[in-house]
Design a protein around this motif. Structure first.
Motif, PDB file in Angstrom:
ATOM      1  N   LEU A  63       0.839  -1.194   0.000  1.00  0.00           N
ATOM      2  CA  LEU A  63       0.000   0.000   0.000  1.00  0.00           C
ATOM      3  C   LEU A  63       0.876   1.246   0.000  1.00  0.00           C
ATOM      4  O   LEU A  63       2.011   1.222   0.493  1.00  0.00           O
ATOM      5  N   ILE A  64       0.341   2.323  -0.534  1.00  0.00           N
ATOM      6  CA  ILE A  64       1.023   3.613  -0.545  1.00  0.00           C
ATOM      7  C   ILE A  64       0.467   4.453   0.601  1.00  0.00           C
ATOM      8  O   ILE A  64      -0.750   4.525   0.797  1.00  0.00           O
ATOM      9  N   ILE A  65       1.364   5.082   1.350  1.00  0.00           N
ATOM     10  CA  ILE A  65       0.990   5.977   2.450  1.00  0.00           C
ATOM     11  C   ILE A  65       0.801   7.369   1.865  1.00  0.00           C
ATOM     12  O   ILE A  65       1.730   7.921   1.258  1.00  0.00           O
ATOM     13  N   CYS A  66      -0.382   7.947   2.057  1.00  0.00           N
ATOM     14  CA  CYS A  66      -0.669   9.286   1.535  1.00  0.00           C
ATOM     15  C   CYS A  66      -1.113  10.203   2.664  1.00  0.00           C
ATOM     16  O   CYS A  66      -1.989   9.846   3.459  1.00  0.00           O
ATOM     17  N   ILE A  67      -0.500  11.389   2.721  1.00  0.00           N
ATOM     18  CA  ILE A  67      -0.938  12.420   3.651  1.00  0.00           C
ATOM     19  C   ILE A  67      -2.089  13.161   2.984  1.00  0.00           C
ATOM     20  O   ILE A  67      -1.994  13.554   1.812  1.00  0.00           O
TER      21      ILE A  67
END
Length: 179
Positions: A63-67
């Motif tokens: 998964l990609i961590i997005c702010i």
């Protein structure tokens, strides 16, 4: 890009082929690479092979961590969290994370992402146990993992050889409280 799980500050979304440039850049940065047991440089081809042989086969989930953007700003991808060697017989997997964007480090994003990933793994994937390996001298990472709920299970002396030097590894784990 569908959010898999979120809190008020960030969310995790499935990694896609279009994220390859981010992953290659992040994993090849000295800061990230030197904190991993596998330190070979990534290429677009090697990462796409990872997607084909691990992600698409269900052996791993990344998964990609997005702010989350504020006041109409766009969301910012800052790193990745994953599980690998998913064992559906014993309902466990190895956990990993990296914060690739330097501006996002040291702000608790890794701990928050870990909490979200643990929740995703236990509630949605129905895993019983997650474990990780971390260099024993990486105190910042160990503290972050502890904040997320991981506990030390073992201390492995001279477990890996990195650039001709043997390094100690801390094995940490967390169990699904619902099992």
């Amino acid at each position: 890009m569908k959010k898999v799980i979120e809190n008020d500050k960030l969310y995790l979304r499935k990694m896609e082929y279009s994220d390859t440039d981010y992953i290659v850049k992040w994993r090849n940065s000295d800061f990230v690479r030197t904190h991993f047991i596998y330190q070979e440089l990534f290429t677009k081809e090697s990462h796409e092979n990872w997607i084909r042989t691990m992600i698409e086969t269900g052996k791993a989930d990344q998964l990609i961590i997005c702010i989350k953007g504020e006041n109409g700003q766009i969301d910012i991808p800052v790193g990745s969290v994953y599980i690998r060697d998913i064992d559906n017989t014993h309902n466990k997997a190895e956990y990993g994370i990296f914060i690739g964007e330097e501006s996002a480090r040291g702000k608790g994003i890794g701990s928050q992402a870990a909490v979200l990933m643990i929740k995703y793994c236990f509630e949605q994937l129905k895993l019983h146990r997650l474990f990780l390996r971390v260099f024993a001298d990486n105190k910042q990472a160990i503290r972050s993992y502890e904040k997320a709920g991981f506990v030390q299970e073992a201390y492995l002396k001279d477990d890996v050889r990195i650039q001709g030097q043997y390094k100690d590894i801390v094995l940490m784990g967390i169990l699904n409280p619902e099992d």
